[in-house]
Design a protein around this motif. Structure first.
Motif, PDB file in Angstrom:
ATOM      1  N   ARG A 179       0.681  -1.257   0.074  1.00 24.43           N
ATOM      2  CA  ARG A 179      -0.070   0.415   0.156  1.00 24.43           C
ATOM      3  C   ARG A 179       0.400   1.177  -0.404  1.00 24.43           C
ATOM      4  O   ARG A 179       2.092   1.687   0.236  1.00 24.43           O
ATOM      5  CB  ARG A 179      -0.781   0.088   1.158  1.00 24.43           C
ATOM      6  CG  ARG A 179      -1.960  -1.588   0.899  1.00 24.43           C
ATOM      7  CD  ARG A 179      -2.654  -0.970   1.698  1.00 24.43           C
ATOM      8  NE  ARG A 179      -4.160  -1.856   1.785  1.00 24.43           N
ATOM      9  CZ  ARG A 179      -5.349  -2.345   0.818  1.00 24.43           C
ATOM     10  NH1 ARG A 179      -5.343  -0.859  -0.118  1.00 24.43           N
ATOM     11  NH2 ARG A 179      -6.014  -3.064   1.240  1.00 24.43           N
ATOM     12  N   ARG A 182       5.510   3.417  -4.617  1.00 25.60           N
ATOM     13  CA  ARG A 182       5.641   4.167  -5.350  1.00 25.60           C
ATOM     14  C   ARG A 182       6.205   3.113  -6.568  1.00 25.60           C
ATOM     15  O   ARG A 182       7.702   3.538  -6.105  1.00 25.60           O
ATOM     16  CB  ARG A 182       5.899   5.597  -5.181  1.00 25.60           C
ATOM     17  CG  ARG A 182       4.848   5.941  -4.800  1.00 25.60           C
ATOM     18  CD  ARG A 182       5.348   7.396  -3.793  1.00 25.60           C
ATOM     19  NE  ARG A 182       6.383   7.593  -2.751  1.00 25.60           N
ATOM     20  CZ  ARG A 182       6.923   8.217  -2.769  1.00 25.60           C
ATOM     21  NH1 ARG A 182       7.782   9.708  -2.569  1.00 25.60           N
ATOM     22  NH2 ARG A 182       8.335   7.986  -1.711  1.00 25.60           N
ATOM     23  N   GLY A 190       0.404  -2.500 -14.100  1.00 20.37           N
ATOM     24  CA  GLY A 190       0.102  -0.918 -12.355  1.00 20.37           C
ATOM     25  C   GLY A 190      -1.150  -1.187 -12.542  1.00 20.37           C
ATOM     26  O   GLY A 190      -1.496  -0.744 -11.290  1.00 20.37           O
ATOM     27  N   ARG A 191      -1.869  -0.830 -13.879  1.00 22.01           N
ATOM     28  CA  ARG A 191      -3.562  -0.858 -13.534  1.00 22.01           C
ATOM     29  C   ARG A 191      -3.826  -2.116 -12.307  1.00 22.01           C
ATOM     30  O   ARG A 191      -4.453  -2.385 -11.593  1.00 22.01           O
ATOM     31  CB  ARG A 191      -4.206  -1.225 -14.283  1.00 22.01           C
ATOM     32  CG  ARG A 191      -5.441  -0.426 -14.891  1.00 22.01           C
ATOM     33  CD  ARG A 191      -5.587   0.302 -16.485  1.00 22.01           C
ATOM     34  NE  ARG A 191      -6.841  -1.356 -16.582  1.00 22.01           N
ATOM     35  CZ  ARG A 191      -6.683  -1.612 -17.920  1.00 22.01           C
ATOM     36  NH1 ARG A 191      -5.446  -1.328 -18.311  1.00 22.01           N
ATOM     37  NH2 ARG A 191      -6.870  -2.868 -18.428  1.00 22.01           N
ATOM     38  N   GLU A 194      -2.300  -1.783  -8.908  1.00 23.06           N
ATOM     39  CA  GLU A 194      -3.294  -0.353  -7.959  1.00 23.06           C
ATOM     40  C   GLU A 194      -4.602  -1.779  -7.362  1.00 23.06           C
ATOM     41  O   GLU A 194      -4.726  -0.559  -6.647  1.00 23.06           O
ATOM     42  CB  GLU A 194      -3.933   0.508  -9.440  1.00 23.06           C
ATOM     43  CG  GLU A 194      -2.781   1.409  -9.790  1.00 23.06           C
ATOM     44  CD  GLU A 194      -3.789   2.188 -10.654  1.00 23.06           C
ATOM     45  OE1 GLU A 194      -2.964   3.541 -10.583  1.00 23.06           O
ATOM     46  OE2 GLU A 194      -4.768   1.775 -11.331  1.00 23.06           O
ATOM     47  N   ARG A 195      -5.359  -2.452  -7.294  1.00 22.29           N
ATOM     48  CA  ARG A 195      -6.101  -3.256  -6.210  1.00 22.29           C
ATOM     49  C   ARG A 195      -5.167  -3.415  -5.154  1.00 22.29           C
ATOM     50  O   ARG A 195      -5.801  -3.381  -4.421  1.00 22.29           O
ATOM     51  CB  ARG A 195      -6.996  -4.343  -7.517  1.00 22.29           C
ATOM     52  CG  ARG A 195      -6.607  -3.737  -8.791  1.00 22.29           C
ATOM     53  CD  ARG A 195      -7.388  -5.379  -9.491  1.00 22.29           C
ATOM     54  NE  ARG A 195      -8.016  -4.924 -11.119  1.00 22.29           N
ATOM     55  CZ  ARG A 195      -9.039  -5.888 -11.045  1.00 22.29           C
ATOM     56  NH1 ARG A 195      -9.461  -6.740 -10.414  1.00 22.29           N
ATOM     57  NH2 ARG A 195      -9.652  -5.444 -12.061  1.00 22.29           N
ATOM     58  N   GLY A 197      -3.155  -1.503  -3.734  1.00 28.42           N
ATOM     59  CA  GLY A 197      -2.448  -0.413  -3.648  1.00 28.42           C
ATOM     60  C   GLY A 197      -1.373   0.187  -3.985  1.00 28.42           C
ATOM     61  O   GLY A 197       0.096   1.897  -3.371  1.00 28.42           O
ATOM     62  N   VAL A 199       1.261   1.885  -6.132  1.00 28.41           N
ATOM     63  CA  VAL A 199       0.996   3.399  -6.976  1.00 28.41           C
ATOM     64  C   VAL A 199       1.847   3.577  -8.132  1.00 28.41           C
ATOM     65  O   VAL A 199       2.820   4.013  -8.236  1.00 28.41           O
ATOM     66  CB  VAL A 199       1.408   4.485  -6.073  1.00 28.41           C
ATOM     67  CG1 VAL A 199       1.303   6.051  -7.346  1.00 28.41           C
ATOM     68  CG2 VAL A 199       0.491   5.042  -4.619  1.00 28.41           C
ATOM     69  N   PRO A 200       1.345   3.384  -9.329  1.00 31.02           N
ATOM     70  CA  PRO A 200       2.167   3.501 -10.188  1.00 31.02           C
ATOM     71  C   PRO A 200       3.282   4.566 -10.648  1.00 31.02           C
ATOM     72  O   PRO A 200       1.943   5.294 -11.228  1.00 31.02           O
ATOM     73  CB  PRO A 200       1.079   2.520 -11.435  1.00 31.02           C
ATOM     74  CG  PRO A 200       0.474   2.256 -11.136  1.00 31.02           C
ATOM     75  CD  PRO A 200       0.399   3.178  -9.263  1.00 31.02           C
TER      76      PRO A 200
END
Length: 355
Positions: A179, A182, A190-191, A194-195, A197, A199-200
């Motif tokens: 979470r 970065r 990356g998408r 994101e699930r 937490g 940050v791409p």
């Protein structure tokens, strides 16, 4: 004795000279290429930075330039050197550059199947899965069909690179540790991350090292151990997560269609053979490096998320697959193939799958 029909030496040489000169002239006019002409020259840009390109493409381009024997020369450029990575497809299409080595995803290929380029989560477990999927499960034909709908670019071949692991300045021992992390990564990977937490972050290749050193990035989810050590990221990170979201990056070779059609068949053949030599080199280089650097690298502490917890990520990937397939068309067909392939590998058991 009659001398009719007898030709003396001087006449023979004169006539032979005229015939030979005529033949040479005819050959010169008819030949599509002669050594005296300037060589065909291409500019090829790879997704990889300079140190990585030394392995993932340069040996094959050096071999091509030697095998082309002066008829053709390919000038190799590394990541973002001529155009930004996100504009690479368009640059090939417009003829700004002649060819590219990249994944479909990060070069913004305008085809539906581009989502499967690079790291489509859990699509493979080993590097060998990628060529098997393309050559024996029908992905090659699907890619040819998809790119035939886009003018100006010809897709030639796909191959495998390394797995996708987290290499970070902070330890990851649980899903909670993801979470707010970065990381530099690929669009689709990356998408998906994101699930959890993550940050791409997208940056030019040459900016990654500084971004990690200044704290703008917490690390990368871009590669495995081989690349981490090769490009120097092992020197500026502290941790390597052994769980990966994909067993192999899927990348391809692309050419400007007009430039490709201009080539004589023998140069096309040499180029394809050199692509295959690059695919082969990467298979053994990455397979060697992943184990070698994990066990002897010494610069990164290895961490692992427990298997029962990591299963949440694997299960979420299957939901992600179904969401992609819900759009129908070729994407649904690719997901169906991936599921069939996984089923076959599990059914086959070791050494194809151990669980």
């Amino acid at each position: 004795m009659s001398t009719k029909g007898i030709i003396n030496k001087r006449d023979f040489l004169k006539k032979a000279g005229l015939t030979t000169a005529g033949a040479v002239g005819a050959t010169t006019l008819a030949a599509p290429y002669v050594k005296a002409q300037a060589p065909i020259r291409w500019r090829l840009q790879t997704y990889a930075g300079a140190s990585l390109a030394e392995h993932v493409i340069k040996p094959s381009i050096d071999a091509f330039n030697k095998a082309a024997n002066g008829e053709m020369v390919i000038d190799l450029y590394t990541a973002d050197q001529l155009v930004p990575q996100g504009e690479l497809f368009r640059a090939v299409q417009q003829g700004t550059i002649d060819a590219a080595q990249s994944d479909d995803d990060s070069m913004a290929s305008p085809v539906d199947v581009s989502i499967f380029g690079a790291y489509f989560p859990f699509a493979s477990r080993y590097g060998l899965d990628v060529p098997v999927l393309w050559e024996w499960y029908g992905l090659k034909e699907i890619w040819e069909e998809a790119y035939a709908e886009v003018p100006g670019v010809t897709w030639l071949s796909a191959g495998a690179w390394d797995p996708c692991n987290f290499v970070t300045t902070k330890p990851i021992r649980s899903l909670e540790d993801l979470r707010g992390l970065r990381v530099f990564t690929f669009p689709t990977g990356g998408r998906f991350l994101e699930r959890f937490g993550v940050v791409p972050v997208t940056l030019p290749w040459e900016d990654i090292e500084v971004a990690i050193q200044t704290g703008e990035l917490d690390g990368v989810a871009w590669c495995g151990a081989t690349e981490t050590y090769t490009v120097g990221w092992a020197d500026i990170n502290q941790y390597y997560l052994t769980n990966n979201i994909n067993g192999a990056w899927a990348g391809s070779y692309f050419v400007n269609s007009e430039r490709w059609e201009e080539l004589p068949e023998h140069l096309k053949t040499i180029y394809k053979l050199c692509i295959d030599s690059s695919h082969y080199y990467r298979q053994h280089w990455y397979w060697w490096g992943e184990a070698h650097y994990r066990t002897t690298g010494g610069k990164l502490e290895l961490t692992t998320i427990p298997e029962d917890e990591w299963k949440q990520v694997e299960d979420e990937a299957m939901k992600f697959w179904d969401e992609v397939a819900a759009g129908g068309g070729r994407n649904a067909k690719v997901v169906e193939i991936l599921k069939k392939y996984q089923e076959t590998m599990r059914g086959a058991g070791a050494p194809y799958r151990y669980s």
